[in-house]
Write an enzyme that holds these catalytic residues in place. Structure first.
Site, PDB file in Angstrom:
ATOM      1  N   TRP A  10       0.643  -1.141  -0.222  1.00  0.00           N
ATOM      2  CA  TRP A  10      -0.021   0.035   0.054  1.00  0.00           C
ATOM      3  C   TRP A  10       0.947   1.341  -0.082  1.00  0.00           C
ATOM      4  O   TRP A  10       0.557   2.474  -0.211  1.00  0.00           O
ATOM      5  CB  TRP A  10      -0.871   0.015   1.214  1.00  0.00           C
ATOM      6  CG  TRP A  10      -2.276  -1.098   1.119  1.00  0.00           C
ATOM      7  CD1 TRP A  10      -2.471  -1.977   0.078  1.00  0.00           C
ATOM      8  CD2 TRP A  10      -3.097  -1.124   2.095  1.00  0.00           C
ATOM      9  NE1 TRP A  10      -3.437  -2.492   0.218  1.00  0.00           N
ATOM     10  CE2 TRP A  10      -4.134  -2.074   1.638  1.00  0.00           C
ATOM     11  CE3 TRP A  10      -3.555  -0.490   3.297  1.00  0.00           C
ATOM     12  CZ2 TRP A  10      -5.330  -2.213   2.345  1.00  0.00           C
ATOM     13  CZ3 TRP A  10      -4.600  -0.797   4.021  1.00  0.00           C
ATOM     14  CH2 TRP A  10      -5.446  -1.709   3.352  1.00  0.00           C
ATOM     15  N   HIS A  98      12.775  -1.825  -0.720  1.00  0.00           N
ATOM     16  CA  HIS A  98      11.991  -1.411  -1.868  1.00  0.00           C
ATOM     17  C   HIS A  98      12.873  -0.108  -2.585  1.00  0.00           C
ATOM     18  O   HIS A  98      13.358   0.582  -2.043  1.00  0.00           O
ATOM     19  CB  HIS A  98      10.815  -0.844  -1.458  1.00  0.00           C
ATOM     20  CG  HIS A  98       9.595  -0.554  -2.594  1.00  0.00           C
ATOM     21  ND1 HIS A  98       9.753   0.476  -3.267  1.00  0.00           N
ATOM     22  CD2 HIS A  98       8.780  -1.375  -3.093  1.00  0.00           C
ATOM     23  CE1 HIS A  98       8.685   0.714  -4.360  1.00  0.00           C
ATOM     24  NE2 HIS A  98       8.145  -0.816  -4.069  1.00  0.00           N
ATOM     25  N   GLU A 168      11.579  -5.840  -9.163  1.00  0.00           N
ATOM     26  CA  GLU A 168      10.773  -4.698  -9.464  1.00  0.00           C
ATOM     27  C   GLU A 168      11.814  -3.978 -10.455  1.00  0.00           C
ATOM     28  O   GLU A 168      12.301  -2.916  -9.795  1.00  0.00           O
ATOM     29  CB  GLU A 168      10.145  -4.035  -8.396  1.00  0.00           C
ATOM     30  CG  GLU A 168       9.389  -4.666  -7.578  1.00  0.00           C
ATOM     31  CD  GLU A 168       8.349  -3.880  -6.804  1.00  0.00           C
ATOM     32  OE1 GLU A 168       7.129  -4.054  -7.068  1.00  0.00           O
ATOM     33  OE2 GLU A 168       8.897  -2.915  -5.784  1.00  0.00           O
TER      34      GLU A 168
HETATM   35  P1  13P Z   1       2.652  -0.085  -8.822  1.00  0.00           P
HETATM   36  O1  13P Z   1       2.132  -1.373  -8.953  1.00  0.00           O
HETATM   37  O2  13P Z   1       1.944   0.822  -8.333  1.00  0.00           O
HETATM   38  O3  13P Z   1       3.419  -0.057 -10.014  1.00  0.00           O
HETATM   39  O4  13P Z   1       3.898  -0.272  -7.764  1.00  0.00           O
HETATM   40  C1  13P Z   1       4.758  -1.299  -7.844  1.00  0.00           C
HETATM   41  C2  13P Z   1       5.565  -1.351  -6.446  1.00  0.00           C
HETATM   42  O5  13P Z   1       6.401  -0.607  -6.414  1.00  0.00           O
HETATM   43  C3  13P Z   1       5.011  -2.284  -5.563  1.00  0.00           C
HETATM   44  O6  13P Z   1       6.087  -2.471  -4.514  1.00  0.00           O
END
Ligand code: 13P
Length: 256
Positions: A10, A98, A168
């Site tokens: 979130w 992250h 990511e």
């Molecule tokens: P979005 O799905 O909003 O692109 O974010 C990805 C994210 O950073 C999840 O940790």
């Protein structure tokens, strides 16, 4: 077949505890039905206490997580949260490293300390990695390899039982849903990450650590990313704050 792990991050949302409750109650109620999934919601830590009771009742396929963790057990670390504190409020996962935290100064060394402290305290650590951009020469492979190695510095093979890797790529985060990584490219990267983990920790340890994809996942692109990308789950940002769409996403992955 192993359950797919769908994690909702979130981030710093929503603004009020009332809205957090609303979103959470809808998602947790519906998540129960999706038996092929392990659904994890990572709200801002201040909201965790609101959800402890209801998530305990929700059953095995639903868990809580935090978005960050500190490596010390207790002491003069203003603003930090220890693994034991997160566990005592019902969290069983934590995100670490992250890119939005790395962008504000978090180094691989810090990420590795957090990941190890979390895993050894009994949390499952979702370690985020990903390149900032892609170059024609493929230097991002080397970057990613080094980032994984140093974000897990000091880990032993058995620590990998409590580690998940969230791939990511920064260029795919927070974009339009059409700009998520293509499933075939996700597949290439998930194979590469497994290979890096195998070289570092051996085959068994590498197989134990699920690989998730994150970056502009929504209910429409999620199915192909998981199926053709052959990842073991997803790390979802914006779409996890929309109970209707998130439910559609869960239903799709549950049906794969
Ligand atoms: P979005 O799905 O909003 O692109 O974010 C990805 C994210 O950073 C999840 O940790």
């Amino acid at each position: 077949m192993k359950k797919k792990i769908i994690v909702g991050n979130w981030k710093m949302n929503p603004e009020t505890s009332a809205r957090a409750r609303e979103i959470f109650s809808t998602i947790s109620r519906r998540a129960k039905k999706f038996k092929q999934l392990e659904v994890v919601i990572c709200p801002p830590a201040v909201y965790l206490g609101l959800f402890k009771k209801s998530s305990a009742k929700t059953g095995k396929n639903f868990s809580l997580g935090v978005q960050d963790i500190f490596w010390e057990r207790s002491g003069p670390y203003t603003g930090e949260i220890s693994p034991a504190m997160a566990l005592s409020l019902g969290a069983s996962f934590t995100i670490v490293g992250h890119s939005e935290r790395r962008a504000r100064g978090e180094t691989d060394l810090v990420v590795s300390k957090k990941a190890l402290a979390a895993a050894r305290a009994g949390l499952r650590a979702i370690v985020c990695v990903g390149e900032r951009e892609r170059d024609a020469g493929g230097a991002y492979f080397e970057f990613l390899k080094n980032q994984i190695k140093s974000s897990l510095a000091g880990a032993r093979p058995r620590d990998l039982r409590r580690v998940l890797i969230a791939y990511e790529p920064l260029w795919a985060i927070g974009k339009s849903f059409k700009e998520a990584m293509k499933p075939a490219d996700v597949y290439e990267m998930s194979l590469f990450i497994k290979k890096v983990l195998t070289d570092l920790f051996g085959k068994d340890a590498a197989l134990a650590a699920p690989i998730l994809y994150g970056g502009s996942v929504n209910f429409e692109n999620a199915g192909l990313i998981v199926k053709e990308g052959e990842v073991e789950g997803l790390l979802v940002g914006r779409e996890s704050l929309d109970p209707e769409n998130f439910t559609k996403l869960l239903r799709t992955i549950n049906g794969l």
